[in-house]
Design a protein around this motif. Sequence first.
Motif, PDB file in Angstrom:
ATOM      1  N   LYS A  44      43.312  53.709  30.551  1.00 55.68           N
ATOM      2  CA  LYS A  44      42.817  52.617  31.393  1.00 55.68           C
ATOM      3  C   LYS A  44      44.033  51.909  31.998  1.00 55.68           C
ATOM      4  O   LYS A  44      44.864  51.363  31.263  1.00 55.68           O
ATOM      5  CB  LYS A  44      41.981  51.644  30.570  1.00 55.68           C
ATOM      6  N   LEU A  46      45.765  49.238  34.824  1.00 61.00           N
ATOM      7  CA  LEU A  46      45.599  48.058  35.673  1.00 61.00           C
ATOM      8  C   LEU A  46      46.802  47.913  36.584  1.00 61.00           C
ATOM      9  O   LEU A  46      47.945  47.937  36.127  1.00 61.00           O
ATOM     10  CB  LEU A  46      45.470  46.795  34.815  1.00 61.00           C
ATOM     11  N   TRP A  95      42.997  35.427  33.578  1.00 63.53           N
ATOM     12  CA  TRP A  95      42.258  36.685  33.627  1.00 63.53           C
ATOM     13  C   TRP A  95      42.839  37.690  32.641  1.00 63.53           C
ATOM     14  O   TRP A  95      42.098  38.374  31.925  1.00 63.53           O
ATOM     15  CB  TRP A  95      42.312  37.245  35.042  1.00 63.53           C
ATOM     16  N   LEU A  96      44.155  37.786  32.579  1.00 64.55           N
ATOM     17  CA  LEU A  96      44.804  38.729  31.671  1.00 64.55           C
ATOM     18  C   LEU A  96      44.559  38.357  30.209  1.00 64.55           C
ATOM     19  O   LEU A  96      44.291  39.227  29.377  1.00 64.55           O
ATOM     20  CB  LEU A  96      46.308  38.781  31.966  1.00 64.55           C
ATOM     21  N   ASN A  98      42.013  36.766  29.113  1.00 63.85           N
ATOM     22  CA  ASN A  98      40.589  37.019  28.844  1.00 63.85           C
ATOM     23  C   ASN A  98      40.273  38.505  28.736  1.00 63.85           C
ATOM     24  O   ASN A  98      39.186  38.875  28.281  1.00 63.85           O
ATOM     25  CB  ASN A  98      39.725  36.391  29.949  1.00 63.85           C
ATOM     26  N   ASN A  99      41.200  39.358  29.168  1.00 69.55           N
ATOM     27  CA  ASN A  99      41.035  40.806  29.040  1.00 69.55           C
ATOM     28  C   ASN A  99      42.035  41.353  28.030  1.00 69.55           C
ATOM     29  O   ASN A  99      42.741  42.328  28.279  1.00 69.55           O
ATOM     30  CB  ASN A  99      41.205  41.486  30.396  1.00 69.55           C
ATOM     31  N   SER A 100      42.085  40.717  26.888  1.00 69.59           N
ATOM     32  CA  SER A 100      43.045  41.050  25.837  1.00 69.59           C
ATOM     33  C   SER A 100      42.839  42.469  25.303  1.00 69.59           C
ATOM     34  O   SER A 100      41.699  42.906  25.076  1.00 69.59           O
ATOM     35  CB  SER A 100      42.903  40.037  24.693  1.00 69.59           C
ATOM     36  N   LYS A 102      42.959  45.457  26.542  1.00 71.56           N
ATOM     37  CA  LYS A 102      42.007  46.266  27.300  1.00 71.56           C
ATOM     38  C   LYS A 102      42.642  47.475  27.970  1.00 71.56           C
ATOM     39  O   LYS A 102      41.979  48.490  28.190  1.00 71.56           O
ATOM     40  CB  LYS A 102      41.328  45.390  28.358  1.00 71.56           C
ATOM     41  N   PHE A 103      43.951  47.389  28.283  1.00 73.99           N
ATOM     42  CA  PHE A 103      44.572  48.428  29.111  1.00 73.99           C
ATOM     43  C   PHE A 103      45.644  49.210  28.355  1.00 73.99           C
ATOM     44  O   PHE A 103      46.366  48.662  27.528  1.00 73.99           O
ATOM     45  CB  PHE A 103      45.174  47.794  30.367  1.00 73.99           C
ATOM     46  N   SER A 130      47.234  41.718  27.413  1.00 75.38           N
ATOM     47  CA  SER A 130      46.198  42.564  28.023  1.00 75.38           C
ATOM     48  C   SER A 130      46.351  44.032  27.639  1.00 75.38           C
ATOM     49  O   SER A 130      45.424  44.821  27.840  1.00 75.38           O
ATOM     50  CB  SER A 130      46.240  42.429  29.549  1.00 75.38           C
ATOM     51  N   LYS A 132      46.763  47.318  25.157  1.00 75.50           N
ATOM     52  CA  LYS A 132      46.390  47.792  23.837  1.00 75.50           C
ATOM     53  C   LYS A 132      47.650  47.991  22.998  1.00 75.50           C
ATOM     54  O   LYS A 132      48.764  47.985  23.520  1.00 75.50           O
ATOM     55  CB  LYS A 132      45.650  49.133  23.952  1.00 75.50           C
TER      56      LYS A 132
END
Length: 215
Positions: A44, A46, A95-96, A98-100, A102-103, A130, A132
């Motif tokens: 994933k 970003l 935003w980053l 809140n997307n802990s 994730k990538f 953000s 993994k």
Amino acid sequence: DYRIYYTIFHGTDKEYLEKMAKLLAKGYQKIFKKLNLEGNKNLKILDIGAGFGFSVYALNKMGYQAVGIDINPFMVDVAKKLGINVELVEDPISWLFNNSEKFDVVLAIDVLEHVPLEHELEFCKAIYKSLKRNGVLIAQVPNANSSFACRYRYSDFTHFNSFTEHSIYFLLKNAGFEKVEVEEVKWEIQLRPRALLAFLLIKFFRCLRRLEAIA
């Protein structure tokens, strides 16, 4: 409207998009191979500051799951018209966070220099959060060691900073990154007489500058 600057160097039509995708794919193939990421299509990815979405489009064509974000509505509008998945994000730090975790990979290509200095460390911490575990940040920044450093620093009105190998290392280590590797961006050598001559001249004058620095 950042397009005023961006369109000096980049087109917005499909033909140009395909040309950029082909060029970027070569670069990402080399980087992913070096980082042992090549072939893992489940990554994933970003792209922060995705602009017109060239990198997102290139990576998607390569089979990767890539999305982009950008703070500029004009840039995002162009990307969406080209059919590329770039989301408008007004507060990328929040935003980053809140997307802990994730990538697997975060791209920040020519982005960090656009972040105001008072937010730079928090921004990099947000990128770190953000990712993994064992995730990778791939960043490109202006080189303050360059003979043309002043031009690159001030050619874009929205630049706040440029970096040496020491300052980017300091920033990323303080943001939490465990391993930081810094290297120059390599020029693509094209087998055409004019391009080869330019490459040889660059090597010659760079050698002189480095001798001066050593002295």
